[in-house]
Design a protein around this motif. Structure first.
Motif, mmCIF file in Angstrom:
data_model
loop_
_atom_site.group_PDB
_atom_site.id
_atom_site.type_symbol
_atom_site.label_atom_id
_atom_site.label_comp_id
_atom_site.label_asym_id
_atom_site.label_seq_id
_atom_site.Cartn_x
_atom_site.Cartn_y
_atom_site.Cartn_z
ATOM 1 N N UNK A 282 -14.209 0.196 28.338
ATOM 2 C CA UNK A 282 -13.384 -0.403 27.292
ATOM 3 C C UNK A 282 -14.220 -1.199 26.293
ATOM 4 N N UNK A 283 -15.211 -1.920 26.776
ATOM 5 C CA UNK A 283 -16.068 -2.693 25.870
ATOM 6 C C UNK A 283 -16.742 -1.782 24.847
ATOM 7 N N UNK A 284 -17.269 -0.665 25.327
ATOM 8 C CA UNK A 284 -17.972 0.220 24.407
ATOM 9 C C UNK A 284 -17.012 0.914 23.459
ATOM 10 N N UNK A 285 -15.851 1.329 23.979
ATOM 11 C CA UNK A 285 -14.868 1.970 23.107
ATOM 12 C C UNK A 285 -14.392 1.010 22.019
ATOM 13 N N UNK A 286 -14.150 -0.236 22.383
ATOM 14 C CA UNK A 286 -13.712 -1.240 21.402
ATOM 15 C C UNK A 286 -14.777 -1.455 20.328
ATOM 16 N N UNK A 287 -16.017 -1.588 20.745
ATOM 17 C CA UNK A 287 -17.122 -1.810 19.812
ATOM 18 C C UNK A 287 -17.252 -0.647 18.834
ATOM 19 N N UNK A 288 -17.259 0.575 19.354
ATOM 20 C CA UNK A 288 -17.434 1.741 18.503
ATOM 21 C C UNK A 288 -16.239 1.933 17.582
ATOM 22 N N UNK A 289 -15.043 1.701 18.096
ATOM 23 C CA UNK A 289 -13.844 1.861 17.271
ATOM 24 C C UNK A 289 -13.872 0.894 16.092
ATOM 25 N N UNK A 290 -14.235 -0.359 16.346
ATOM 26 C CA UNK A 290 -14.288 -1.346 15.262
ATOM 27 C C UNK A 290 -15.323 -0.957 14.211
ATOM 28 N N UNK A 316 1.756 -5.354 27.564
ATOM 29 C CA UNK A 316 1.930 -4.689 28.854
ATOM 30 C C UNK A 316 0.685 -4.699 29.731
ATOM 31 N N UNK A 317 -0.484 -4.812 29.128
ATOM 32 C CA UNK A 317 -1.693 -4.521 29.905
ATOM 33 C C UNK A 317 -2.232 -5.740 30.634
ATOM 34 N N UNK A 318 -3.138 -5.472 31.563
ATOM 35 C CA UNK A 318 -3.909 -6.530 32.212
ATOM 36 C C UNK A 318 -5.133 -6.767 31.337
ATOM 37 N N UNK A 319 -5.233 -7.890 30.670
ATOM 38 C CA UNK A 319 -6.245 -8.087 29.634
ATOM 39 C C UNK A 319 -7.685 -8.031 30.131
ATOM 40 N N UNK A 320 -7.903 -8.155 31.427
ATOM 41 C CA UNK A 320 -9.261 -8.117 31.961
ATOM 42 C C UNK A 320 -9.955 -6.795 31.669
ATOM 43 N N UNK A 321 -9.174 -5.728 31.405
ATOM 44 C CA UNK A 321 -9.763 -4.393 31.317
ATOM 45 C C UNK A 321 -9.616 -3.764 29.939
ATOM 46 N N UNK A 322 -9.318 -4.576 28.935
ATOM 47 C CA UNK A 322 -9.349 -4.116 27.566
ATOM 48 C C UNK A 322 -8.306 -3.069 27.239
ATOM 49 N N UNK A 323 -8.653 -2.194 26.294
ATOM 50 C CA UNK A 323 -7.708 -1.235 25.735
ATOM 51 C C UNK A 323 -8.081 0.207 26.059
#
Length: 435
Positions: A282-290, A316-323
């Motif tokens: 999730x960290x990498x997907x968020x970084x690349x998407x931005x 809805x999500x558990x925020x520990x694990x991003x998007x």
């Protein structure tokens, strides 16, 4: 109605990581820290009456620890099932030979000949083929495909013979988010079962806690994490799992999609580090998407504020694990998408042109011609699956900056970086040494 009306926050009563850490640890036969692999296909009873009692359902793994036959229950597979039940917060679970066998058995168990299903119109291509082609042909079970984010359309599609609402928590490949609490309310009002495929979002969403009756997984993907085993799981109330294993009418018992004990053992060893892997995906997907968004490219990712379901996802999500670990990039044409994938794989070793997701390296595929190819052109158009839609399941090998440089150089060579002035990009995009 706002998309977040009448939804629940992620239930604090279920912390899937704590639940996994709280179940009984299964030691090996000789006290090993890892459980044993039980390869036997049949099991000895100490008394003759025990065999008949097991056939009558009076004894079993959850009733005295008795095992009968490998297609029924296997100790190694049974322990993995207990872990999946803890992960999803259900009373029980059953692990199967594939994700498709989990979906198929679930729907066949709930529906009879002539029954009807309301399904999201954007689902994995194999699921689409099951609903659109196989079930009507072989069993007379029909499906109406709807925009699962349009709750009015979902309710309007329900018929007197409807038995199931089916959706993916995050749709493949359009990444729309199912409003599981609202869908659960609709299902309960009409006496239906809500079945959610949570393959894209283990730990991120807890569908059963949000209102789903049954949660299915392809364990091949994020939970397996290494693209080396085909496996699935069904998580539900104990009574439904028992129905699936009924000697006379159980879809799992009689169709026999049995998980191999070696597969169960291997997947079992992946679950303890699933939280770490999901976080990194999730960290990498968020970084690349931005960064892709800042370039003015047509990127789709639930973690972006302009994603249509960003607010719903956050509620809805558990925020520990991003998007989530998957994003899509619409390059306009299949040719452009193929060019980018080929360059990224063959020139830069950025990732692999391959279907599936949840691997430690990045996997890339053009969805319309691969994992959604079973869909008709009309249904792909309605679902928003364009010919140039490139799906990326972001891995976590290499450093994030190394992989970003590779992606940026490929986009530059193909002319896509020209759409955004360098001055408008984050500082980390405008310099650096390419590999």
């Amino acid at each position: 109605m706002n998309s977040t009306d009448n939804i629940l926050k992620h239930p604090k009563a279920l912390n899937p990581v704590e639940a996994l850490a709280s179940i009984r640890h299964e030691f090996g036969e000789h006290g090993g820290v890892n459980m044993s692999i039980e390869s036997s296909t049949t099991f000895t009873a100490m008394h003759p009456d025990t065999l008949s009692e097991m056939f009558q359902g009076e004894k079993g793994p959850d009733k005295g620890g008795c095992f009968l036959y490998g297609r029924h229950f296997n100790p190694t597979v049974y322990h993995l099932s207990r872990q999946l039940a803890a992960l999803e917060g259900t009373e029980a679970a059953y692990c199967t030979a594939s994700g498709m066998s989990a979906i198929s058995a679930t729907l066949i168990q709930i529906c009879n000949s002539g029954d009807h299903i309301v399904s999201a119109n954007t689902v994995y291509g194999g699921t689409y083929a099951l609903l659109h082609d196989l079930l009507p042909l072989k069993s007379g079970i029909t499906t109406t495909l709807v925009d699962i984010t349009d709750l009015g359309a979902v309710e309007a599609a329900i018929r007197p013979n409807t038995r199931v609402i089916f959706a993916e928590s995050i749709s493949n490949p359009t990444l729309r988010v199912a409003n599981i609490p609202a869908l659960g309310d609709i299902a309960r009002r009409h006496g239906l079962k809500l079945v959610i495929d949570n393959t894209f979002s283990p730990l991120i969403f807890s569908p059963h806690q949000l209102g789903a009756d049954v949660v299915v997984h392809s364990l091949t993907k994020f939970i397996g994490g290494a693209s080396d085993h085909i496996a699935g799981a069904i998580c539900a109330d104990r009574s439904f799992i028992q129905e699936l294993m009924d000697l006379h009418t159980g879809a799992l018992m009689l169709l026999g999609p049995t998980m191999d004990p070696q597969v169960a053992f291997d997947v079992n060893l992946r679950i303890p580090h699933l939280p770490l892997r999901m976080t990194e995906h999730a960290k990498r997907a968020q970084l690349f998407a931005e960064r892709l968004k800042a370039m003015g490219l047509c990127v789709n990712y639930p973690g972006l504020p302009d994603h249509p379901d960003h607010e719903l996802f956050g509620a809805l999500h558990c925020p520990d694990f991003g998007f989530g670990g998957v994003l899509t990039l619409d390059l306009g044409t299949r040719e452009a998408a193929n060019q980018l994938m080929e360059m990224l794989q063959n020139d830069f070793q950025f990732g692999h042109m391959a279907v599936s997701l949840g691997y430690f390296d990045t996997l890339m595929s053009c969805s319309g011609s691969t994992t959604s190819s079973e869909m008709t052109e009309e249904d792909k158009s309605v679902a928003g699956i364009s010919t140039g839609l490139l799906r990326m399941s972001l891995g976590y090998t290499g450093t994030a900056e190394q992989r970003w440089r590779q992606l940026l150089l490929a986009l530059t060579r193909l002319g896509f970086r020209e759409n955004a002035p360098v001055g408008n990009l984050p500082l980390s995009l405008s310099g650096g040494t390419f590999p």
